[in-house]
Design a protein around this motif. Sequence first.
Motif: not given
Length: 177
Positions: A153-165, A98-103
């Motif tokens: 340079d940030i893992n933008w998945c940190m805003a999602n429930a599933s944080k794996g990039y 799923e797409a990250s909630k932030v970009s």
Amino acid sequence: MNLFDTILERIDRFTERSTRTVAKTSGRRSFLARAGGMMLGGAMLPLLPFDRTFGQAMAATPTDGDALVCEYWRYCALDGNLCSACGGSITQCPPGSEASKVSWVGTCRNPNDGKDYLVAYNDCCGKPICANSPSCLRSEGERPGYRMGLHNDINWCMANASKGYHCTVAILVGLAE
């Protein structure tokens, strides 16, 4: 009394005076407040975004219009793996992610028409990192890390429930003015 005892006595007096001065000017509550702040700050440290560059060098300048290579013009500010090489497309995440909630946003020049476009980069989250894709590090126009919306340079998945990039898509937002 010898010289060594004299030096020790002076150090003892200095330490006692310093300790009494600190005790007079600060109380237990201020110490507890500072200690609590440091503990809370230490607990918040793992929540900070982390670096995904892995020490890789910047990609070469664009020479090809192929969306499966890092040099494609839309990828001018992309840092990550290409979803177009991982079962997705330039604009859609692969199935199961799923797409990250932030970009983050970049401004890229299209060599075909000479115009600048705003491109939103979304990380696709929820699956392990895509090993089939080249890892791109394009940082044209990147800003320092304290400007979160302009930093790649940030893992933008940190805003999602599933944080794996898994990979990154590049979505055209519109013309840059």
